[in-house]
Design a protein around this motif. Structure first.
Motif, PDB file in Angstrom:
ATOM      1  N   UNK A  72      40.371  42.570  42.092  1.00 60.17           N
ATOM      2  CA  UNK A  72      39.423  42.039  40.915  1.00 60.17           C
ATOM      3  C   UNK A  72      40.236  41.588  39.692  1.00 60.17           C
ATOM      4  N   UNK A  73      41.392  41.966  39.324  1.00 54.54           N
ATOM      5  CA  UNK A  73      42.188  41.301  38.246  1.00 54.54           C
ATOM      6  C   UNK A  73      42.413  39.918  38.638  1.00 54.54           C
ATOM      7  N   UNK A  74      42.771  39.599  39.925  1.00 56.33           N
ATOM      8  CA  UNK A  74      43.194  38.227  40.309  1.00 56.33           C
ATOM      9  C   UNK A  74      41.703  37.472  40.125  1.00 56.33           C
ATOM     10  N   UNK A  75      40.696  38.153  40.837  1.00 61.98           N
ATOM     11  CA  UNK A  75      39.473  37.187  40.661  1.00 61.98           C
ATOM     12  C   UNK A  75      38.959  36.876  39.298  1.00 61.98           C
ATOM     13  N   UNK A  76      39.117  38.042  38.328  1.00 65.32           N
ATOM     14  CA  UNK A  76      38.566  38.023  36.998  1.00 65.32           C
ATOM     15  C   UNK A  76      39.565  36.903  36.330  1.00 65.32           C
ATOM     16  N   UNK A  77      40.715  36.772  36.581  1.00 67.44           N
ATOM     17  CA  UNK A  77      41.853  35.865  35.946  1.00 67.44           C
ATOM     18  C   UNK A  77      41.384  34.344  36.394  1.00 67.44           C
TER      19      UNK A  77
END
Length: 190
Positions: free
Chosen positions: A49-54
């Protein structure tokens, strides 16, 4: 297809992977520290999720910097954002980590603002992201991460940051939605 659009598509393709790790039990032993428990599934889902949001900021930056702004990107970028947030919110409701009314309020706001943007396009204008919309996104991402991580690290100091962040997420979402409609009321022909 340009690099910015490929990054946006990658964000879309990460959505079902995040949901898989959140909703499918892989029977690994959870991590337990005192009263705090978290599964490996949650940790993996949170990292993805952090990768996708970034990638949201990254694809927009690349598109503007390299002059790759395209109609496809204008369509895919907000769609990817909404899919990512909505899918994780629905998963959090299913996991009993978020009240359903908060997810409904947030998803409804996204539909409403998207509708407003469609009306603006029909009128030949663009509804740009506002500062409140950007704050909304940052607070939503922060709240979701804390919810995915079972209030880590705040659980160790007995601060219900997950609850505070959930309410903040709901309130800023409502406020930013109202802000969009007030600033663009001329688009609505009542």
């Amino acid at each position: 297809m340009n690099l910015a659009n490929r990054i946006t598509l990658a964000r879309i393709f990460l959505v079902p992977i995040i949901m898989f790790f959140l909703l499918v039990n892989l029977d690994f032993e959870p991590i337990v520290v005192g009263d705090f428990t978290i599964t490996y599934n949650q940790i993996i889902a949170t990292l993805i999720f952090i990768i996708a949001a970034s990638t949201d900021g990254l694809d927009g930056y690349i598109a503007r910097k390299r002059k790759m702004v395209s109609n496809l990107g204008k369509l895919l970028d907000p769609l990817a954002d909404k899919l990512l947030i909505a899918a994780v919110l629905i998963s959090l409701v299913d996991m009993a980590k978020l009240d359903a009314w908060i997810a409904v309020v947030i998803i409804s706001r996204e539909f409403a603002v998207t509708g407003l943007r469609q009306i603006a396009l029909l009128e030949g204008t663009v509804v740009a992201a506002s500062k409140w919309g950007k704050w909304k996104t940052a607070i939503q991402i922060t709240a979701i991460i804390v919810l995915l991580l079972n209030n880590f690290p705040f659980t160790f100091i007995d601060v219900p940051f997950d609850l505070i962040a959930s309410w903040a997420m709901a309130l800023i979402t409502i406020y930013s939605g109202i802000d969009y409609f007030v600033k663009n009321k001329q688009l609505l022909n009542f």
